[in-house]
Design a protein around this motif. Structure first.
Motif, PDB file in Angstrom:
ATOM      1  N   GLY A 400       0.754  -1.229   0.246  1.00 34.24           N
ATOM      2  CA  GLY A 400      -0.121   0.306   0.050  1.00 34.24           C
ATOM      3  C   GLY A 400       0.932   0.994   0.202  1.00 34.24           C
ATOM      4  O   GLY A 400       0.041   1.962  -0.583  1.00 34.24           O
ATOM      5  N   ALA A 401       1.860   1.536   0.944  1.00 34.40           N
ATOM      6  CA  ALA A 401       2.694   2.492   0.914  1.00 34.40           C
ATOM      7  C   ALA A 401       3.684   3.104  -0.900  1.00 34.40           C
ATOM      8  O   ALA A 401       3.275   3.723  -1.320  1.00 34.40           O
ATOM      9  CB  ALA A 401       3.320   1.687   1.984  1.00 34.40           C
ATOM     10  N   LEU A 402       4.164   1.287  -0.630  1.00 31.78           N
ATOM     11  CA  LEU A 402       4.027   1.596  -3.129  1.00 31.78           C
ATOM     12  C   LEU A 402       3.601   2.123  -3.303  1.00 31.78           C
ATOM     13  O   LEU A 402       3.663   2.596  -4.643  1.00 31.78           O
ATOM     14  CB  LEU A 402       5.769   0.343  -3.069  1.00 31.78           C
ATOM     15  CG  LEU A 402       5.821  -0.086  -2.093  1.00 31.78           C
ATOM     16  CD1 LEU A 402       6.895  -1.639  -2.662  1.00 31.78           C
ATOM     17  CD2 LEU A 402       7.614   0.516  -2.344  1.00 31.78           C
ATOM     18  N   ARG A 403       2.331   2.026  -3.749  1.00 27.07           N
ATOM     19  CA  ARG A 403       1.471   2.279  -4.429  1.00 27.07           C
ATOM     20  C   ARG A 403       0.831   3.807  -4.080  1.00 27.07           C
ATOM     21  O   ARG A 403       0.899   4.719  -5.105  1.00 27.07           O
ATOM     22  CB  ARG A 403      -0.513   1.033  -4.423  1.00 27.07           C
ATOM     23  CG  ARG A 403      -0.047   0.166  -5.085  1.00 27.07           C
ATOM     24  CD  ARG A 403      -1.252  -0.715  -3.851  1.00 27.07           C
ATOM     25  NE  ARG A 403      -1.357  -2.383  -4.074  1.00 27.07           N
ATOM     26  CZ  ARG A 403      -1.625  -2.783  -3.544  1.00 27.07           C
ATOM     27  NH1 ARG A 403      -2.086  -2.825  -2.682  1.00 27.07           N
ATOM     28  NH2 ARG A 403      -1.449  -4.402  -3.514  1.00 27.07           N
ATOM     29  N   GLY A 404       0.924   4.126  -2.740  1.00 23.72           N
ATOM     30  CA  GLY A 404       1.343   5.988  -3.359  1.00 23.72           C
ATOM     31  C   GLY A 404       2.045   6.271  -4.372  1.00 23.72           C
ATOM     32  O   GLY A 404       1.879   7.458  -4.070  1.00 23.72           O
ATOM     33  N   LEU A 405       3.144   5.870  -4.067  1.00 23.52           N
ATOM     34  CA  LEU A 405       4.370   6.285  -4.867  1.00 23.52           C
ATOM     35  C   LEU A 405       3.979   5.723  -6.128  1.00 23.52           C
ATOM     36  O   LEU A 405       4.623   6.646  -7.166  1.00 23.52           O
ATOM     37  CB  LEU A 405       5.560   6.057  -4.387  1.00 23.52           C
ATOM     38  CG  LEU A 405       6.055   5.619  -2.679  1.00 23.52           C
ATOM     39  CD1 LEU A 405       7.224   5.330  -2.553  1.00 23.52           C
ATOM     40  CD2 LEU A 405       6.391   7.623  -2.756  1.00 23.52           C
ATOM     41  N   SER A 406       2.985   5.374  -6.573  1.00 25.10           N
ATOM     42  CA  SER A 406       2.433   5.071  -7.769  1.00 25.10           C
ATOM     43  C   SER A 406       3.976   3.978  -8.733  1.00 25.10           C
ATOM     44  O   SER A 406       3.228   3.721  -9.655  1.00 25.10           O
ATOM     45  CB  SER A 406       2.461   6.322  -9.226  1.00 25.10           C
ATOM     46  OG  SER A 406       1.495   7.005  -8.532  1.00 25.10           O
ATOM     47  N   GLY A 467      14.308   5.792  -7.231  1.00 24.87           N
ATOM     48  CA  GLY A 467      14.121   7.040  -7.947  1.00 24.87           C
ATOM     49  C   GLY A 467      12.239   7.235  -8.369  1.00 24.87           C
ATOM     50  O   GLY A 467      11.850   6.741  -8.877  1.00 24.87           O
ATOM     51  N   LEU A 468      11.653   5.921  -6.954  1.00 26.08           N
ATOM     52  CA  LEU A 468      10.478   5.928  -6.850  1.00 26.08           C
ATOM     53  C   LEU A 468       9.644   6.893  -6.273  1.00 26.08           C
ATOM     54  O   LEU A 468       8.542   7.253  -6.795  1.00 26.08           O
ATOM     55  CB  LEU A 468      10.237   5.073  -5.781  1.00 26.08           C
ATOM     56  CG  LEU A 468      11.074   3.439  -5.874  1.00 26.08           C
ATOM     57  CD1 LEU A 468      10.362   2.576  -5.166  1.00 26.08           C
ATOM     58  CD2 LEU A 468      10.449   3.060  -7.754  1.00 26.08           C
ATOM     59  N   ILE A 469      10.604   8.208  -5.975  1.00 24.63           N
ATOM     60  CA  ILE A 469      10.171   9.536  -5.638  1.00 24.63           C
ATOM     61  C   ILE A 469      10.456  10.243  -6.172  1.00 24.63           C
ATOM     62  O   ILE A 469      11.702  11.026  -6.533  1.00 24.63           O
ATOM     63  CB  ILE A 469      10.691  10.308  -4.587  1.00 24.63           C
ATOM     64  CG1 ILE A 469       9.874   8.870  -3.653  1.00 24.63           C
ATOM     65  CG2 ILE A 469       9.551  11.166  -3.413  1.00 24.63           C
ATOM     66  CD1 ILE A 469      10.764   9.688  -1.988  1.00 24.63           C
ATOM     67  N   ASN A 470       9.271  10.513  -7.815  1.00 23.81           N
ATOM     68  CA  ASN A 470       9.554  11.106  -8.939  1.00 23.81           C
ATOM     69  C   ASN A 470       8.167  12.384  -8.788  1.00 23.81           C
ATOM     70  O   ASN A 470       7.115  12.649  -8.986  1.00 23.81           O
ATOM     71  CB  ASN A 470       9.114  10.119 -10.046  1.00 23.81           C
ATOM     72  CG  ASN A 470       9.696  11.076 -11.477  1.00 23.81           C
ATOM     73  OD1 ASN A 470       9.677  12.408 -11.455  1.00 23.81           O
ATOM     74  ND2 ASN A 470       8.789   9.980 -12.327  1.00 23.81           N
ATOM     75  N   TYR A 471       8.497  13.725  -8.116  1.00 26.93           N
ATOM     76  CA  TYR A 471       7.756  14.557  -8.628  1.00 26.93           C
ATOM     77  C   TYR A 471       7.379  15.002  -9.097  1.00 26.93           C
ATOM     78  O   TYR A 471       6.571  15.726  -9.976  1.00 26.93           O
ATOM     79  CB  TYR A 471       8.312  16.181  -7.440  1.00 26.93           C
ATOM     80  CG  TYR A 471       8.800  15.201  -5.846  1.00 26.93           C
ATOM     81  CD1 TYR A 471       7.525  14.633  -4.960  1.00 26.93           C
ATOM     82  CD2 TYR A 471       9.501  15.617  -5.353  1.00 26.93           C
ATOM     83  CE1 TYR A 471       7.951  14.027  -4.174  1.00 26.93           C
ATOM     84  CE2 TYR A 471      10.465  15.316  -3.993  1.00 26.93           C
ATOM     85  CZ  TYR A 471       8.865  14.006  -3.394  1.00 26.93           C
ATOM     86  OH  TYR A 471       9.463  14.266  -1.803  1.00 26.93           O
TER      87      TYR A 471
END
Length: 474
Positions: A400-406, A467-471
């Motif tokens: 679920g946390a990973l899905r929040g990052l898409s 690189g999962l955090i991609n604004y």
């Protein structure tokens, strides 16, 4: 008065408790306030299925076995659709975090489109379920009875998926208590429908498993209509005008839901499919083993609803932080949820070890001689189920946390490998080659879940390096 986006911002801005917090204590409080109604709603949702299983048991072991086959086939398809449509949750949360409320409206409408398309496809796939069961080696009687249930219950895909879209809309705004209340109403409607149609009470015909299927579809329709009415008439949410120009295509958003949602659906299907495959293996062992598996699986599924609800809150909390470009908020939201979900499963692990006989007696009457074999087997399966409670809770919340990052594509491949390349072969070897029977099959389930939990936690831990955090994508 201003119109358009500014009006939406004034009317439907999320609750003040939702934005990512500054301190760990604040995050714990915010995550708990968001999660607990979702958790109770998940438990209540599971109570709908539990009611069906209990009442199938009242009809007799053969009805319980056939009903378990039916729900085991439906569950992977249902979970695939739910997972796919759940893509609207991080999309909505990230949009709210960025204060782009127009995107929330677009996502809701296209979520309806996706729901109808997916439901139609899935109903067609499982319509001739009897043939599938016969190919998989089930008895003709069980296959025929299971199809009788599916022919009516499969129609619940339409209202269930539409309900999920609106549930995500309310959850993204922190309004989760309404979902809980509606689900509780559904429990009573379902119980009454089963009582009337399965057993022929109150002047209705005795339809047995077919009656359970009709009740399942009806209760999901009632729940969808209730949540739709709430959104259409509530002063905050009616300004979204979700039904206006509903027929207007928005292909970019439609494709985006599939891009994010297909891996989620495949991930959930991989896990649920593992348990469905285990049910097929149990069917090869015999009816008593299958009935016992149904009871143990139901107990494990009820416990699973708590971390599943927390995982939904994790998606929203991480998505909000992602929308606000808050790296520290992402870290706090993810780890708080992971520890909450895993911590709860410690209690269920102990319950399965310390009171298994009490738990299984809710499903089959221990005073009846014909139930004794199934009851003893169910107790032995619960002992193994206790082993994977911790890893099961950990993997679903971290997902679920990973899905929040898409982040959905790589977790899908990891899950498929863990469940099908590790879990299922170990189940087969343990159950048949090493002659461990049902306990060997359940040990394979534990192995698959353990692998997925470990790799998901590692992935969230090194999210920035990957690189999962991609604004830029927001």
């Amino acid at each position: 008065m201003s119109t358009g986006l500014s009006t939406d911002r004034a009317i439907v801005a999320p609750d003040q408790s939702l934005p990512p917090s500054v301190l760990w204590g604040e995050e714990i409080k915010a995550s708990f306030n968001l999660a607990w109604p979702l958790v109770v709603a998940q438990v209540a949702q599971m109570a709908l299925f539990t009611t069906d299983v209990i009442m199938m048991g009242w009809l007799g072991p053969k009805f319980l076995a056939a009903g378990t086959l039916a729900t085991s086939l439906m569950s992977p398809f249902l979970l695939f659709g739910i997972g796919l449509i759940t893509a609207v949750a991080p999309m909505m949360a990230q949009a709210i975090g960025a204060r782009d409320f127009k995107s929330v409206r677009r996502t809701t409408r296209q979520g309806f489109w996706v729901s109808i398309v997916v439901a139609a496809l899935l109903v067609g796939l499982i319509w001739n379920a009897e043939i599938i069961f016969l190919v998989l080696g089930q008895t003709p009687e069980n296959a025929s009875m299971a199809q009788g249930y599916i022919r009516f219950a499969a129609w619940n895909f339409f209202p269930a998926f539409l309900f999920l879209v609106l549930r995500c809309l309310l959850s993204a705004h922190g309004k989760t208590s309404v979902v809980l209340y509606i689900t509780i109403v559904g429990i009573f409607v379902n119980a009454a429908g089963n009582y009337a149609l399965m057993f022929g009470n109150w002047g209705f015909p005795r339809l047995e498993l077919a009656g359970a299927g009709i009740s399942t579809t009806f209760v999901n329709l009632v729940m969808f209509l209730l949540i739709l009415a709430y959104i259409l008439f509530h002063r905050r949410y009616k300004r979204y005008a979700i039904l206006v120009r509903l027929w207007k295509p928005d292909w970019s958003r439609f494709k985006e839901i599939f891009r994010i949602g297909l891996p989620i659906g495949c991930t959930l299907t991989a896990e649920t499919g593992l348990f469905a495959a285990a049910t097929i293996l149990m069917g090869w062992l015999g009816t008593d083993e299958l009935a016992a598996h149904a009871i143990a699986l139901q107990c494990a599924s009820i416990a699973f609803m708590v971390p599943l609800g927390i995982s939904q809150a994790a998606t929203i909390r991480v998505g909000l932080a992602m929308g606000q470009k808050n790296s520290d908020g992402i870290k706090r939201a993810g780890w708080v949820s992971i520890f909450m979900g895993t911590g709860f499963m410690v209690t269920t692990c102990l319950a399965f070890w310390l009171m298994p006989t009490l738990l299984v007696s809710f499903y089959l009457d221990p005073a009846l001689a014909e139930n004794q074999v199934s009851l003893k087997l169910a107790v032995s399966y619960l002992a193994v189920a206790a082993l994977f409670q911790l890893v099961d809770g950990c993997q679903v919340v971290t997902a679920g946390a990973l899905r929040g990052l898409s982040d959905t594509k790589v977790p899908m491949f990891l899950a498929i490998f863990g469940y099908w390349a590790l879990g299922l072969p170990i189940s087969y070897v343990g159950g048949f080659v090493l002659e461990g029977g049902g306990q060997g099959i359940w040990l394979g389930l534990a192995a698959g879940l353990s692998f997925v939990a470990v790799v998901f936690v590692v992935r969230f831990t090194i999210r920035e390096r990957l690189g999962l955090i991609n604004y830029k994508s927001i």
